[in-house]
Design a protein around this motif. Structure first.
Motif, PDB file in Angstrom:
ATOM      1  N   GLY A   1       0.720  -1.180   0.205  1.00 34.75           N
ATOM      2  CA  GLY A   1       0.004  -0.054  -0.063  1.00 34.75           C
ATOM      3  C   GLY A   1       0.786   1.270  -0.085  1.00 34.75           C
ATOM      4  N   VAL A   2       0.328   2.301  -0.738  1.00 30.58           N
ATOM      5  CA  VAL A   2       1.147   3.412  -0.940  1.00 30.58           C
ATOM      6  C   VAL A   2       0.295   4.625  -0.269  1.00 30.58           C
ATOM      7  N   ILE A   3       0.647   5.253   0.536  1.00 34.69           N
ATOM      8  CA  ILE A   3      -0.267   6.553   1.198  1.00 34.69           C
ATOM      9  C   ILE A   3       0.663   7.705   1.302  1.00 34.69           C
ATOM     10  N   GLY A   4      -0.071   8.848   1.541  1.00 36.34           N
ATOM     11  CA  GLY A   4       0.642  10.168   1.656  1.00 36.34           C
ATOM     12  C   GLY A   4      -0.516  11.109   1.207  1.00 36.34           C
ATOM     13  N   THR A   5      -0.216  12.391   1.712  1.00 34.83           N
ATOM     14  CA  THR A   5      -1.048  13.395   1.492  1.00 34.83           C
ATOM     15  C   THR A   5      -0.993  13.851  -0.238  1.00 34.83           C
ATOM     16  N   ASN A   6      -2.002  14.617  -0.615  1.00 37.09           N
ATOM     17  CA  ASN A   6      -1.862  15.027  -2.023  1.00 37.09           C
ATOM     18  C   ASN A   6      -0.468  15.946  -2.389  1.00 37.09           C
ATOM     19  N   GLY A   7       0.161  15.393  -3.526  1.00 41.07           N
ATOM     20  CA  GLY A   7       1.471  15.765  -3.922  1.00 41.07           C
ATOM     21  C   GLY A   7       2.607  15.436  -3.028  1.00 41.07           C
ATOM     22  N   SER A   8       2.292  14.484  -2.552  1.00 43.52           N
ATOM     23  CA  SER A   8       3.488  13.648  -1.616  1.00 43.52           C
ATOM     24  C   SER A   8       4.476  12.595  -2.709  1.00 43.52           C
ATOM     25  N   GLY A   9       4.009  12.558  -3.960  1.00 38.08           N
ATOM     26  CA  GLY A   9       4.765  11.736  -4.899  1.00 38.08           C
ATOM     27  C   GLY A   9       4.389  10.380  -5.288  1.00 38.08           C
ATOM     28  N   LYS A  10       3.083  10.133  -4.656  1.00 44.13           N
ATOM     29  CA  LYS A  10       2.801   8.603  -4.908  1.00 44.13           C
ATOM     30  C   LYS A  10       2.331   8.327  -6.311  1.00 44.13           C
ATOM     31  N   SER A  11       1.847   9.053  -7.061  1.00 49.03           N
ATOM     32  CA  SER A  11       1.705   8.870  -8.436  1.00 49.03           C
ATOM     33  C   SER A  11       2.762   8.828  -9.387  1.00 49.03           C
ATOM     34  N   THR A  12       3.646   9.972  -8.867  1.00 47.87           N
ATOM     35  CA  THR A  12       5.049   9.893  -9.775  1.00 47.87           C
ATOM     36  C   THR A  12       5.691   8.595  -9.516  1.00 47.87           C
ATOM     37  N   LEU A  13       5.858   8.208  -8.345  1.00 43.93           N
ATOM     38  CA  LEU A  13       6.483   7.038  -8.148  1.00 43.93           C
ATOM     39  C   LEU A  13       5.747   5.677  -8.748  1.00 43.93           C
ATOM     40  N   MET A  14       4.531   5.609  -8.990  1.00 40.66           N
ATOM     41  CA  MET A  14       3.941   4.582  -9.869  1.00 40.66           C
ATOM     42  C   MET A  14       4.443   4.783 -11.121  1.00 40.66           C
ATOM     43  N   LYS A  15       4.276   5.994 -11.557  1.00 40.51           N
ATOM     44  CA  LYS A  15       4.840   6.336 -13.180  1.00 40.51           C
ATOM     45  C   LYS A  15       6.183   5.911 -13.486  1.00 40.51           C
ATOM     46  N   ILE A  16       6.997   6.047 -12.619  1.00 42.08           N
ATOM     47  CA  ILE A  16       8.404   5.731 -12.748  1.00 42.08           C
ATOM     48  C   ILE A  16       8.401   4.200 -12.868  1.00 42.08           C
ATOM     49  N   LEU A  17       7.863   3.570 -11.986  1.00 40.27           N
ATOM     50  CA  LEU A  17       7.844   2.060 -11.993  1.00 40.27           C
ATOM     51  C   LEU A  17       7.527   1.516 -12.913  1.00 40.27           C
ATOM     52  N   THR A  18       6.308   1.968 -14.032  1.00 37.70           N
ATOM     53  CA  THR A  18       5.844   1.621 -15.050  1.00 37.70           C
ATOM     54  C   THR A  18       6.439   2.067 -16.169  1.00 37.70           C
ATOM     55  N   GLY A  19       7.476   2.873 -16.311  1.00 37.37           N
ATOM     56  CA  GLY A  19       8.280   3.605 -17.236  1.00 37.37           C
ATOM     57  C   GLY A  19       7.733   4.744 -17.940  1.00 37.37           C
ATOM     58  N   ARG A  20       6.294   5.045 -17.545  1.00 30.89           N
ATOM     59  CA  ARG A  20       5.912   6.284 -18.228  1.00 30.89           C
ATOM     60  C   ARG A  20       6.437   7.625 -17.911  1.00 30.89           C
ATOM     61  N   VAL A  21       7.387   7.694 -16.754  1.00 34.18           N
ATOM     62  CA  VAL A  21       8.044   8.603 -16.469  1.00 34.18           C
ATOM     63  C   VAL A  21       9.400   8.241 -16.280  1.00 34.18           C
ATOM     64  N   LEU A  22      10.699   8.945 -16.567  1.00 28.80           N
ATOM     65  CA  LEU A  22      11.759   8.510 -16.463  1.00 28.80           C
ATOM     66  C   LEU A  22      12.369   9.091 -14.977  1.00 28.80           C
ATOM     67  N   PRO A  23      13.178   8.390 -14.322  1.00 31.14           N
ATOM     68  CA  PRO A  23      13.514   9.270 -13.280  1.00 31.14           C
ATOM     69  C   PRO A  23      14.973  10.003 -13.697  1.00 31.14           C
ATOM     70  N   THR A  24      15.204  11.023 -12.864  1.00 29.37           N
ATOM     71  CA  THR A  24      16.294  12.229 -13.339  1.00 29.37           C
ATOM     72  C   THR A  24      17.750  11.373 -12.661  1.00 29.37           C
ATOM     73  N   THR A  25      17.397  10.715 -11.726  1.00 26.99           N
ATOM     74  CA  THR A  25      18.812   9.847 -11.388  1.00 26.99           C
ATOM     75  C   THR A  25      18.227   8.301 -10.734  1.00 26.99           C
ATOM     76  N   GLY A  26      19.037   7.697 -10.839  1.00 28.24           N
ATOM     77  CA  GLY A  26      18.552   6.348 -10.333  1.00 28.24           C
ATOM     78  C   GLY A  26      18.185   5.111 -11.417  1.00 28.24           C
ATOM     79  N   ASN A  27      17.755   4.089 -10.847  1.00 32.59           N
ATOM     80  CA  ASN A  27      17.373   2.981 -11.721  1.00 32.59           C
ATOM     81  C   ASN A  27      16.144   2.221 -11.162  1.00 32.59           C
ATOM     82  N   VAL A  28      15.251   1.561 -12.116  1.00 28.48           N
ATOM     83  CA  VAL A  28      14.377   0.804 -11.553  1.00 28.48           C
ATOM     84  C   VAL A  28      14.567  -0.574 -11.924  1.00 28.48           C
ATOM     85  N   TYR A  29      14.741  -1.728 -11.260  1.00 31.74           N
ATOM     86  CA  TYR A  29      14.637  -3.017 -11.891  1.00 31.74           C
ATOM     87  C   TYR A  29      13.612  -3.736 -11.640  1.00 31.74           C
TER      88      TYR A  29
END
Length: 246
Positions: free
Chosen positions: A32-60
């Motif tokens: 489960g992923v929780i947090g207030t609005n604007g905390s980065g939840k949806s951004t993290l999910m988009k990075i995990l799916t490859g829809r958004v590329l991280p500026t640093t780091g990697n997802v395996y």
């Protein structure tokens, strides 16, 4: 990025949605992923799916995650039944596989009496239930659900819980983003709390959601100092845990 217009013209300011985060999720976990609005939840999910590329780091990942959201594309002019066929074919099933999966999809959605109606006549909750049933029919190894289960009755929640249990057992792992703490506690084996782009807690759903509820209550009572103290204390605890792992 935010564009800020100043006296000399337009300036571009970078606003990081996420700060450095390190996570390892294992086969069989429902996170489960929780947090207030604007905390980065949806951004993290988009990075995990490859829809958004991280500026640093990697997802395996062992396979490409499948994202399920309320706004996932379905054809409004087609009936619910036709959308089942189209959705399954779009995910790579054969006609024979679609026929074999159809009854299970119908039962999970609970829309037996509405499948002949055009999707445009469905409520958002009905559409979300149909999307969940279609998306999970392929037994994805990694499934990401972004606010898709906040609608529906108790019966549907029970069916989705059983389906998530099956996915964890037979497939891989599930990420569930939700503002409903009850849903997180009911459906997840692990919970992470993101706030202002930072990882605050990572652990037992009951403990994480209870702490977050107190934090959110203080914010609602206009007690930012009390909320900040809770957040900082949990960050220190998490940092100590990370150090001990190393």
């Amino acid at each position: 990025m935010d564009r800020v217009r100043g006296i000399s013209g337009t300036h571009t300011v970078q606003v990081p949605a996420l700060k450095p985060i390190s996570l390892v999720v294992h086969h069989g976990e429902s996170v489960g992923v929780i947090g207030t609005n604007g905390s980065g939840k949806s951004t993290l999910m988009k990075i995990l799916t490859g829809r958004v590329l991280p500026t640093t780091g990697n997802v395996y990942a062992s396979s490409t995650p499948i994202m399920l959201g309320v706004n996932a594309a379905l054809v409004q002019q087609l009936s619910g039944g036709d959308n089942i066929t189209l959705g399954c074919l779009a995910m790579g099933m054969t006609k024979e596989q679609v026929a074999a999966k159809r009854q299970g999809i119908v039962e999970l959605s609970g829309l037996e009496d509405s499948l002949h109606l055009p999707l445009r006549s469905y409520s958002s909750g009905m559409a979300a239930r149909l999307q969940f049933a279609i998306a999970t029919s392929v037994d994805p190894e990694i499934l990401i659900i972004d606010e898709a289960l906040n609608t529906g009755d108790a019966q549907f929640r029970n069916r989705t819980r059983r389906r998530l249990d099956t996915l964890r057992t037979e497939a891989g792992c599930v990420f569930l983003v939700s503002h409903s703490l009850a849903t997180i506690k009911e459906m997840c084996s692990r919970t992470i709390w993101l706030e202002k782009g930072e990882l605050i807690m990572d652990g037992d759903p009951e403990e994480v959601t209870s702490t977050y509820a107190v934090y959110a209550k203080k914010l609602g009572q206009s007690k930012p100092r009390g909320a900040r103290l809770i957040r900082e204390a949990k960050q220190r605890e998490l940092a100590k845990t990370v150090v001990s792992w190393r």
